[in-house]
Write an enzyme that holds these catalytic residues in place. Sequence first.
Site, mmCIF file in Angstrom:
data_model
loop_
_atom_site.group_PDB
_atom_site.id
_atom_site.type_symbol
_atom_site.label_atom_id
_atom_site.label_comp_id
_atom_site.label_asym_id
_atom_site.label_seq_id
_atom_site.Cartn_x
_atom_site.Cartn_y
_atom_site.Cartn_z
ATOM 1 N N GLY A 137 -1.960 -25.262 -2.939
ATOM 2 C CA GLY A 137 -2.318 -24.744 -4.255
ATOM 3 C C GLY A 137 -1.355 -23.660 -4.684
ATOM 4 N N ASP A 204 -8.931 -11.158 -4.616
ATOM 5 C CA ASP A 204 -7.717 -10.330 -4.538
ATOM 6 C C ASP A 204 -6.476 -11.152 -4.873
ATOM 7 O OD1 ASP A 204 -9.340 -8.283 -3.743
ATOM 8 O OD2 ASP A 204 -8.615 -8.189 -1.676
ATOM 9 N N SER A 205 -6.509 -12.428 -4.514
ATOM 10 C CA SER A 205 -5.344 -13.312 -4.705
ATOM 11 C C SER A 205 -5.333 -13.967 -6.080
ATOM 12 C CB SER A 205 -5.369 -14.410 -3.639
ATOM 13 O OG SER A 205 -6.559 -15.199 -3.772
ATOM 14 N N GLY A 269 -8.753 -28.905 3.305
ATOM 15 C CA GLY A 269 -7.911 -30.095 3.241
ATOM 16 C C GLY A 269 -8.155 -31.116 4.321
ATOM 17 N N ARG A 415 1.638 -4.126 1.358
ATOM 18 C CA ARG A 415 1.843 -4.722 2.677
ATOM 19 C C ARG A 415 3.297 -5.141 2.871
ATOM 20 N NH1 ARG A 415 0.046 -10.770 3.582
ATOM 21 N NH2 ARG A 415 1.705 -10.840 2.020
ATOM 22 N N TYR A 476 -14.950 -5.021 4.646
ATOM 23 C CA TYR A 476 -13.552 -5.442 4.512
ATOM 24 C C TYR A 476 -12.681 -4.350 5.131
ATOM 25 C CZ TYR A 476 -9.600 -7.648 2.011
ATOM 26 O OH TYR A 476 -8.432 -8.289 1.675
#
Length: 563
Positions: A137, A204-205, A269, A415, A476
Site C-alpha cells: 500500500g 500516525d502514518s 496479505g 526518528r 504507547y
Amino acid sequence: MPAVQHMKWYGWGVEGVSFHHEDKPALRPFVQEIIDLDLATPPKPRTQLSDLDIPAPRISPELHAALVAVVGVDNAVDEDEDRIVHTYGKSIRDLMRLRGNDLPRVPDVVVYPADEDEVQQVVDAAIAADAVLIPFGGGSNIAGSLQAPEDETRPVISLDLGRLTKLLDVDEEAGLARIQAGALGPDLEAQLNARGWTLGHFPDSFTHSTLGGWVATRSSGMQSDKYGDIADITRGLRMVMPGRVLVLRGLPSTSTGPSVREMVLGSEGRLGVITEVTVQVHRIPEERVILGYLFPSFEAGVAAMQEISTSDASPSVTRVSDAGETRFSFSTRKKSKGVSVSGLVSKGLFKVLERRGWDLDAVCLSFVGYEGGPDHVRRQKAIVKKIIGQHGGILLGKGPGELYDQKKFDTPYIRDFLLDRGAAADVSETAAPWSQLVPMYENVTAAARKAFAQIGVQGWVMCHLSHSYHSGACLYFTFAFRHDDQEPLARYDVVKSAIQQAFIDTHGTLSHHHGVGTEHAPWLEQDISPAGVQIMEGLFAGVDPGRNLNPGKITVTPPTSRA
C-alpha cells in the site's frame, strides 16, 4: 513507470521534508541529557542507492511476459529503486538493514494493476508460476509485514495498489462509502470531505498509509475513541483470492457464523489482496476542538481517563503523557511567536502549582478532543472538566491542542534524524485492562531500563495512554538510545524484546495497532495461546496451501540470527 508517489527509499516521507532542531532551543540539551547525543553532531554520510548490492531479478521471461500482458509494460517495473522501495517497510530494523546494505531478498518485479480485474489476473499468474506475491500500500508498515522471507527462492512479486485510489460511491442514507484500497489517507479524506463526509481515521502514518493497509493490519487512529478503529469502521470489503473474489457487503451487523470480515482484518496479505473497502462515514462535525490539561501524576491521568470512559462524555481523543513524554513535548517548543509549547505552562503557573504541592518533575500533559454541534461540545467539555478536576488536573486551554494537531504526524521524521546521528528510536504499543495499566506501565519502563543497562547504554523510555475503551486503553511506549554503530540491531533487539515480553507478562497484547508481521510473531503464541495459533495456521493453509501469499508473516517465528 506509473505516476504513483512513494516515500523515499531510505527513510520516512517524501524527498525535501525532514526534521530539524535549530528552531527548538530546548530540544538539544534535552536529548543530550537523556541519551548523551548532541543534536548538532553532523549526520553520517547517507548511503546512496548506488552503494547497495542489489541482486538481479530472479524471474522467468515467461512470468514477466505474463505480468506485462496484464498490466502493461509501463506498470511491470524491475528498476532498482522501485524494487528497493518495495523491499521493506519503515521500521527501525528495516531502515538499519537498508542503510547497512542488508538485502537478502529483493522483489523481482513491482506490478501496478489498474483495477480489480487486473489484480485477479496478477494473483492467478503468481499462483500458476508458484511465485510469492506481497501486497503493497503506502509502505509505512513497521512490523516486518512487507519483506519476503530471506531464504525465498521463488520469484517475488510486489503488487502495488497505488493506482486504485478512488472514492467509488457514498450511500448518503446509510453513511457508508465504497473506497478503493490503495487510497492514501489525505486523498481519501479529501474525496470524502468534498462531499461533506469524513472517515475519522487518523493513524500516525495517515499521510503515507492506505485504506487497504489499515484493514490488513487492524489499524487504530488518533480519534478512535469516537469513530472506532478500522475493525469498527470496516463494514464490508472485496478481496481477490486465487481464482475468486471474496465479497462482503456493507452491512450494519450479521449473525452468519464465525466472522469472515474479522478473518480478513489483520490478515496482512496472507488471505489475498484487498481491493475495495466499504466503510462507515460521518458528516463533518460543526465544531472540533482539542484541549490541553495538566495532571500532577501519570496515575492521576490514567484514573481520570478511566472515569471519562465510563461517563456520559464521548470525546474523540483521550490522551495523557507520562512525565518523560511531557518533558519531551515541552522541549520541542519553537522560538517563533504564536502557538507553541512555551505557551502551554507559564512560569507563573508552575510556581502556583509548586505552592499547591505539585512535583513539577512528575507533571503530565493530556489532550482531550471534542466534536459535534456547539451544545454537544459544550456539555462534553463540562463533564470532562469536572472529572479531571476531581483527579487533581487543571485545564490549559486550546493552545496545546492546536500544537498537538500541528505535530501529530511528525514523529517519524525525528526518528530518522536520530538514526542519521547514530541513535535508535522506536515504539511499541499494547492494550490492557484498566486494572493492569499502571502495573503495566511500571513493569515495562523497568524492563526497558534493565535492558539499557544490559547493553551498556544511556537510554530513554516514555509513554502515553490513548485509545480508551470501556475495559481498558492503549499504552504507547517510545524508547531511544545512542549506539554509535556498535551492533545496533543486536542491542535494539535486547530492548525491543524486553518491552514486548513485559507486555505479555503484565496481561497486555503484543500489539494494539501495528500488527504482527515478523517483528511481533515470537510472542503470538503467548498472546492468543497455542490453540489460537493453530486456528490461524489452519486458516492460512486452507486458503493458501502453496504459501504464495505473503508467506512468513504473523504465525511464523523469524530467524533467530537477526543482528
